[in-house]
Scaffold this active site. Structure first.
Site, PDB file in Angstrom:
ATOM      1  N   GLY A  21     -24.031   2.898  20.237  1.00  9.10           N
ATOM      2  CA  GLY A  21     -25.109   2.068  19.716  1.00  9.10           C
ATOM      3  C   GLY A  21     -25.605   2.582  18.390  1.00  9.10           C
ATOM      4  O   GLY A  21     -25.127   3.596  17.864  1.00  9.10           O
ATOM      5  N   GLY A  22     -26.584   1.854  17.829  1.00  8.81           N
ATOM      6  CA  GLY A  22     -27.132   2.240  16.535  1.00  8.81           C
ATOM      7  C   GLY A  22     -27.928   3.530  16.609  1.00  8.81           C
ATOM      8  O   GLY A  22     -28.056   4.236  15.616  1.00  8.81           O
ATOM      9  N   LYS A  41     -26.831  10.731  26.877  1.00  5.58           N
ATOM     10  CA  LYS A  41     -27.056   9.963  25.653  1.00  5.58           C
ATOM     11  C   LYS A  41     -27.339  10.948  24.515  1.00  5.58           C
ATOM     12  O   LYS A  41     -28.259  11.768  24.619  1.00  5.58           O
ATOM     13  CB  LYS A  41     -28.234   9.005  25.841  1.00  5.58           C
ATOM     14  N   ASP A 135     -38.165  -1.042  23.534  1.00  2.78           N
ATOM     15  CA  ASP A 135     -36.845  -1.615  23.220  1.00  2.78           C
ATOM     16  C   ASP A 135     -36.269  -2.367  24.416  1.00  2.78           C
ATOM     17  O   ASP A 135     -35.105  -2.198  24.772  1.00  2.78           O
ATOM     18  CB  ASP A 135     -35.887  -0.504  22.771  1.00  2.78           C
TER      19      ASP A 135
END
Length: 581
Positions: A21-22, A41, A135
């Site tokens: 992901g970004g 992560k 988010d």
């Protein structure tokens, strides 16, 4: 990118990449200490070099690690290893809602309500702890094969300002769910998560995001200015009560939204009730946001649009020429600067290296303090150089005695620098679920709710009831344990539904043939008639039945009804002559 087989913090061995992901890359890893698979992560690129972001990331990840809810992915550990900042969390073997939408297009109303009830329940728990997600989007919601929802990415999300919105590569996925106040640089509140949940609900029902554009700034401006398209125009069968939930959640003025996730959850619970079928469209009690506040983003969008035609006209050759010309001018300046600072950099580098080697803080492993008294555990951690949080927290446990230490944050066995703040969790006793009263409710609804809240083994059993009790099929008669009683998490809960037992009436007691045929049709019986001559019983009277009165009716059985008729009268003469002539 981290190579397969390498270890993070000499503990988490990378198995494979789960996603990119970004903000971060996600890996499936094996915890070599606790012998379990986890998801790791790892922050990417410039975010890992942004000290302010990293501090916030660590603070929020640690806060989120205290959350314990069946609809929230559990966080186990957060830390840094050789410049790589990471979160270790529960590995969920499922699909994201975004992946489901790609396969299905859009979901049914009942599916969406079930999903959003779980999401709002989990977010209500987070909001109670004053933790904002920031988010919420389908990419951050996992769904298991049994329909259970897991919210991910607490602690990774960050508020975006107008400058970051121009970095379309990293935020285009998020900006589709971005609350107006966040797009305008005002920061996030609990109601910001409400807005994102409303946009996600819209997408689950339609398969589309409500606002689209060529860049993130354009999309953000639409969140600020344009009214939300109607989901009922996409599908007129969607009830107004469902659209009203979305309208209220996605108000541009936060005052018009739900106060928190629990309020949205309670509204969703009744959204499909019959009493709300003729509900009118929701009208905002407060005016929506002042559009004058969008001037900064309007200017940003104007600048982006001016740049786009110029970029399109440039050929690859002209771009290379421009680059070479700039490179030549830049090289002269760089040579001068490099000459001046080379000696200084070398001196500072050598001095700093010596200094840091001498002052380097070594990582210390957090000891196993499970089952110890809180004060004993705190003393042990303090002796190793850790900063123990004076406020103890509590967590349920089936294995650790109430009042003893059940875990720590950061996790036991992880390595941390001396001075790291450690939170001690004390056992609050066995984790239990208080069984709700589901009497009269649909058993599927009850089963789903129990499984979501309790993670119990729920079984459904039939219980024979007589037809005079007037119960509805597929509804809950009772549960075991009974309503109000407690059940340990993971234990068995039985739901009993009615199996109505019908019995034969006494058809000789005044029943007509029409009534008997209606009874046979209703209970899928094979009906046969026999006739018996009688001089004493009036013709057409029911004198016998093959199935005894009050015996249990079984579908498919044969019911024989015996009916009286008058004896045939035979006159003298030819027995074959029916006329008697």
């Amino acid at each position: 990118m981290i190579v397969k087989g390498s270890k993070i913090n000499d503990r988490y061995q990378i198995i494979k990449t789960l996603g990119e992901g970004g903000m971060a890359n996600v890996y499936l890893a094996h915890d070599t200490i606790l012998d379990r698979n986890v998801a790791v992560k790892v922050l990417r690129g410039d975010l890992a070099n942004d000290e302010k972001f990293v501090r916030r990331f660590q603070r929020e990840a640690l806060s989120a690690s205290s959350l314990s809810h069946p609809n929230i992915v559990e966080m186990y550990d957060v830390g840094e290893d050789d410049g790589q900042y990471y979160i270790v969390m529960e590995y969920v073997d499922g699909m994201t809602l975004k992946q489901v939408l790609k396969k299905r297009g859009h979901l049914s109303v009942t599916e969406v309500v079930d999903i959003m009830l779980q999401v709002t329940d989990g977010m209500a728990h987070a909001h109670d702890a004053y933790i904002i997600h920031r988010d919420i989007k389908p990419q951050n919601i996992m769904i298991l094969s049994n329909g259970m929802i897991k919210i991910t990415d607490f602690g990774v999300a960050t508020a975006l300002n107008s400058t970051q919105l121009t970095q379309t590569n990293s935020v285009m996925g998020t900006v589709h769910y971005l609350p107006p106040e966040q797009a305008n640089g005002k920061g996030s509140t609990i109601r910001s998560d409400i807005y994102s949940m409303g946009i996600m609900m819209y997408e689950l029902l339609t398969g589309l995001v409500p606002y689209k554009g060529d860049n993130a700034v354009e999309i953000a401006l639409k969140h600020l200015k344009e009214p939300l398209p109607s989901v009922r125009k996409f599908n007129s069968s969607i009830p107004q009560s469902i659209e009203n939930v979305i309208i209220k959640a996605t108000a541009k003025n936060p005052k018009n939204r739900y106060t928190d996730a629990r309020a949205m959850h309670e509204d969703l619970k009744t959204a499909l009730d019959e009493s709300r079928q003729s509900e009118k469209r929701y009208v905002y009690p407060y005016p929506e946001n002042d559009l004058e506040e969008t001037k900064v983003l309007d200017k940003e969008l104007e600048n982006l649009k001016k740049e786009e035609p110029t970029k399109k006209k440039k050929t690859k050759a002209s771009e290379e020429d421009d680059f070479l010309e700039e490179d030549k001018r830049g090289n002269k300046t760089l040579i001068i600067i490099a000459s001046i600072f080379t000696a200084l950099v070398l001196t500072v580098t050598i001095g700093m290296t010596i200094y840091f080697e001498k002052t380097k803080v070594k990582n210390v492993e957090i000891p196993n303090v499970v089952n110890k008294e809180p004060t004993e555990a705190a003393n042990e951690l303090t002796d190793l150089g850790f900063d123990v949080d004076p406020e103890y927290k509590y967590a349920p446990s089936d294995t650790v005695e109430k009042g003893k230490v059940v875990k720590t944050s950061p996790e036991i066995g992880s390595k941390r620098k001396s001075g790291t703040r450690v939170i001690i969790y004390i056992s609050s006793g066995a984790a239990v679920y208080i069984v709700e009263d589901f009497t009269g409710k649909n058993y599927l609804e009850a089963k789903g709710k129990i499984e979501a809240q309790c993670e119990c083994n729920v079984t459904v059993e039939e219980e024979i009831v007589s037809e005079d009790k007037k119960v509805t099929e597929d509804t809950v008669l009772r549960t075991e344990p009974a309503a109000g009683e407690s059940s340990k998490l993971g234990s068995q809960i039985k739901i009993f539904i009615p199996k109505v037992e019908y019995k034969y009436p006494d058809f000789t007691n005044g029943y007509t043939l029409d009534q008997i045929e209606e009874f046979a049709s209703k209970h899928e019986l094979k009906l046969e008639y026999k006739y018996q001559e009688s001089e004493t019983v009036p013709e057409g009277t029911i004198i016998k039945q093959s199935r005894a009165a009050k015996s249990v009716v079984t579908p498919g059985a044969t019911l024989v009804i015996t009916i009286s008729r008058a004896p045939e009268s035979i006159t003298e003469g030819d027995p074959n002559d029916e006329t008697g002539d």
